[in-house]
Design an enzyme around this catalytic site. Structure first.
Site, short mmCIF file in Angstrom:
data_model
loop_
_atom_site.label_atom_id
_atom_site.label_comp_id
_atom_site.label_asym_id
_atom_site.label_seq_id
_atom_site.Cartn_x
_atom_site.Cartn_y
_atom_site.Cartn_z
N CYS A 242 0.74 -1.26 0.11
CA CYS A 242 0.18 0.06 -0.08
C CYS A 242 0.58 1.20 -0.06
CB CYS A 242 -1.00 0.15 1.19
SG CYS A 242 -0.37 -0.41 2.92
N HIS B 37 -2.32 6.73 4.46
CA HIS B 37 -0.70 6.60 4.64
C HIS B 37 -0.11 7.89 4.21
CE1 HIS B 37 -1.30 2.71 6.22
NE2 HIS B 37 -0.99 1.89 5.25
#
Lengths: 339, 339, 339, 339
Positions: free
Chosen positions: D145, D236
């Site tokens: 990710c 993130h």
């Protein structure tokens, strides 16, 4: 339907921003003035506002030049909507009223004034009808955010109730965007909110009572309230233990809550939730992170044991509890042809 | 005083770690065995434990080699202290009892067994005296963490009470170190804890009632409880609305709470708080982040209105509510010469 | 040793409170005056302060009557310790200096003044010696909290470094108790702290350089810094990627860090940590919730790959980064007989 | 366009739920099978899934009966989409491949297999073309990710870069819904994520390199990465310090980032963001709570000083980083007529 022209006081605060957002593309309410504190007057809303809400500043509002709270700046307005902080509201609203303007306000001063209707539309829209007998301009108040949320599920069962024990778990946004610091509330509970318990008791008693032109008769039930602040961003929760006159089957209670419809629903007002009370069957509902609805109130954990009814109630303190209730009140007044 | 040799079951969990910590340098209790789940048996405590508490693993415990929960591993022990999770406790504790060992346990099974004393020392130390008439070994249970905290301030006023409405705001550590995920609880409230409301009602009624050798007579008051989980790490809070038989001056209530002393205080037991109920005058007390005491219970917002007493109670769910209460129970039994 | 009499400016803020706390029972520093903002002057410290720290207000401070920041209120003081906010510090400190007082200050103005020593005692205590050549009173500054923490592990390896890449994760308390609202930072990261990156670069270069009476020569290395604010209460963390002149064995780096001792350690000054740099072996260290030490800096994840040294550094922004460093500076000056 | 029939492995997890949600009403991808762990097989998706996402379970999915991961349960499917956890993925995916099925997978095993394209569509869609030369079925992998998010803004400037220093601040959802407990991460930072740093380095080098049928040639730049876990739910963030070959005007960098369009944009693929890299001008952007976009990557704080480019990057770890990238990969393959 004729269009209603409004201005918004306190338009850059959390509640004011919600009003700005909810009134974008409204079918008959038009925002023509946005007002803010002196330092911001004269500048464009879109440049000044520190926008906290999801999405962008609505296009219509971006280039509106902020005006003052002075009556002269609100002359061509049908109704002034007030999202002012409690400590400045009284002085400003008094001046606007004295100049002949109509005001619907979220701020706490004058809520318990015997001549001023205190309105949560689904609960006591009929209190507004006293204004038909009033000449000249008027002031209408909306209740405290928690009282707005709690009064909803009490309405359809109000005649069964003898006494109420209420404990609230209120979110941080109730104190404004900058109201509570991270160090004070993260991982903590503060079991005190100044003035809140008294307001909830008094306001529920006013809304569930009867309103006349120059006085009101309260509901007359004891409402024992303890309020707490919890580290949640949005949504006020309340645990209600209602002492009933008699025991009653809990399925009947749930049916009454689920089936509750009022004037705003009958009139299909734009801001009215289709189903004002959502009774959730999930065993761990309602939760602020999962079950928050802007205008409907969520109810869970309904239980009757002996003559005690327990339910957990959750509502959006900024929409049902503030910005949305003001708009729904205005819509209701329009439908009642008071406006 | 003779030394008491104990072993600790579930010594690597949150409650077990607190037992290990609180028993470092105890004046007469000596930990000689630490036990853990099968995968850890045979390894040194200090190497296996994921230590969650402030400070380091106590020196005495570091090199202890973990043993199983089998009775053969606890032969030379005077009392087994159990910090086992509820789901495994019953099987393990039954086996230990069958083998002739004495057990004091935090786990929920058998708490409502009519022959098993359920002990919060300041509240019902006298229930322990029935064990004098019991031949052979015994099982003593400690209450649910919330019941341990709430029962304390109820004790000195228990005869004034007719009915209780309790809403809890319980911390995440009550579900164990890994019990609740950040995504599930941060910024959220979960108004449901499985089985908790029933336990609190039943256990308060048992502790405030009378214990006989083979049965108990409950207190007999209705205790209406709603439990919620809040994003707080340590400390359980409860808002209590007590319906009193009569109205009573709130200063008298405060005096009773502040003045409360019991057997553990009279005996100056090592783990007993000098003042078991701290009544705080600060208007926004008690708060988990500011007012948590390991063994005393903090009380704030005391108010009597009509015949309703309101108070907010806070206690440490891992110490008063679990590890500390077990140790204090053992100290009390020693002082009563049951051991 | 002669006692040193001090006053504390900004004594009711977070950093001021830490100074008050750390100086209770100090072996040779005596607090004789506490000063606060005008509204609080004349009232007792214990009654005015909103105490944020663990434990109670130290007994010595409770009844001290707060004084102003005016030089006339600090006449009988050897050194004034300043925990003032940056925006008021300059005016106040200038006046105190002009009146002939000595000042050690945490506030940012004048930190880069070429004649003012900027001191993190273990790192550059020797910069203080230039004051021996100064007649009259003096001003000594302490660095920015993050610069204080980061400069520590850089010192023992500073000659190996060619360039630095630093990313900080700074706690909310760095902005003061009320500095950041819950709504703004909970569950969020704000990758910007006004002025912070420039300060860290400049101050590290000053502290690791050479100080002369009237100028300083900076270290002269490029320090690329990005600062972020994270939802942590106490403790600033920094990830350092140091470009080294050559590759070097990482065990040697660890030995240098672990073995680092400086003048405060040699002199066993009261506030000096025995081991100023703690290198932690745990793979997931250092963490603010587990590894925060008041005066020592924790280092973890040390890795050399090619000529890049990576380490993660954690320190207490309020003690090593502010209140503690001021006291240690004063202790160092006393040991150097500058005072 | 012909419809593509897919099944989803791991459909009840966080990433699987996002796939289910994103594929409701897709113009040419049709979900015909949902698979889950053995205990859930045979039951309806809507009854089994603990739905974590905003809104309700999409209607199409509610009554689908869950199937196993066995190839026999996926026979009539064109492509299997895998949202399996890393630890079970390898065994399951190998079996499906051996049975002749096509698989696009988020799980980490086989990502670095030299014959398996590792695809972030905007970055290296052209790597997919090697599959034209492959007979029979294929496996395509999506990156980690964080690598998915970081690689995006590196692509348009990749030839300027000599070396990278990256520090990540990753959200809790990256570890799954139950992955990290509240006690472990609230108010904390954990500066270690197992295996993550190695993956980011290797995967960026593979995606920015060249892919051939049976091997790949990596980008060949040193990527120094430190990963941290922060108390943020979704999104993130990475701070990138890129050492450039030469200094370059930062406006040019911003233009390149803003102007970046790739094959998915040219083809106007349904899941492709119109503008894959959003460069934000707000001084404190990007923030997870304010700036998270499902498929686009947000970039802020762009600064060039000497030959160092700094930027802060934010992306949605569950959509761009997982479920969305898989779907976009499938759309890209369809547009390339590989499918």
């Amino acid at each position: 339907m004729d269009r209603v022209k409004v201005s918004i006081l306190g338009s850059t605060g959390l509640v004011g921003q919600w009003m700005v957002k909810l009134l974008a593309n409204h079918s008959f309410i038009e925002v023509i003035k946005l007002s803010a504190s002196p330092g911001k007057v004269g500048r464009k809303y879109g440049e000044v506002v520190h926008w906290f809400l999801p999405g962008d500043v609505p296009e219509y509002a971006r280039d509106l030049v902020l005006v003052s709270t002075d009556p002269s700046d609100h002359k061509d307005v049908d109704v002034v909507l007030s999202a002012l902080p409690n400590d400045v509201a009284n002085a400003v609203e008094s001046k606007l009223l004295a100049s002949g303007l109509n005001v619907i306000s979220n701020a706490s001063p004058e809520r318990m004034n015997p001549r001023v209707p205190l309105i949560n539309p689904e609960v006591n829209w009929n209190h507004l009808t006293v204004l038909r007998e009033v000449k000249g301009n008027w002031l209408v108040k909306n209740p405290n955010c928690t009282a707005a949320i709690i009064s909803m599920p009490l309405k359809p069962i109000n005649e069964l109730i003898r006494e109420l024990h209420i404990v609230t778990l209120q979110s941080v946004s109730g104190a404004g965007y900058l109201g509570i610091s991270y160090l004070a509330i993260d991982g903590n509970v503060i079991p005190f909110i100044k003035g809140e318990e008294e307001k909830i008791d008094a306001e529920i008693n006013k809304m569930l009572g009867n309103q006349y032109v120059d006085h009101y008769v309260p509901w007359g039930k004891n409402v024992y309230v303890t309020t707490t602040r919890v580290p949640v961003k949005y949504g006020h929760m309340a645990v209600i233990h209602a002492v009933l006159n008699d025991s009653i089957d809990q399925k009947q209670i749930i049916e009454r809550l689920r089936g509750f419809r009022s004037f705003p629903q009958e009139q299909e007002l734009p801001t009215a939730p289709r189903e004002p009370i959502k009774v959730l069957d999930r065993v761990d509902a309602p939760q602020p992170m999962r079950d928050l609805d802007p205008m409907a109130v969520s109810v869970g954990r309904v239980l009757v044991r002996n003559n005690i009814l327990r339910m957990v109630v959750l509502g959006d303190n900024l929409v049902r509890g503030a910005a949305g209730i003001t708009i729904l009140t205005l819509e209701t007044m329009k439908a009642l042809k008071i406006l």
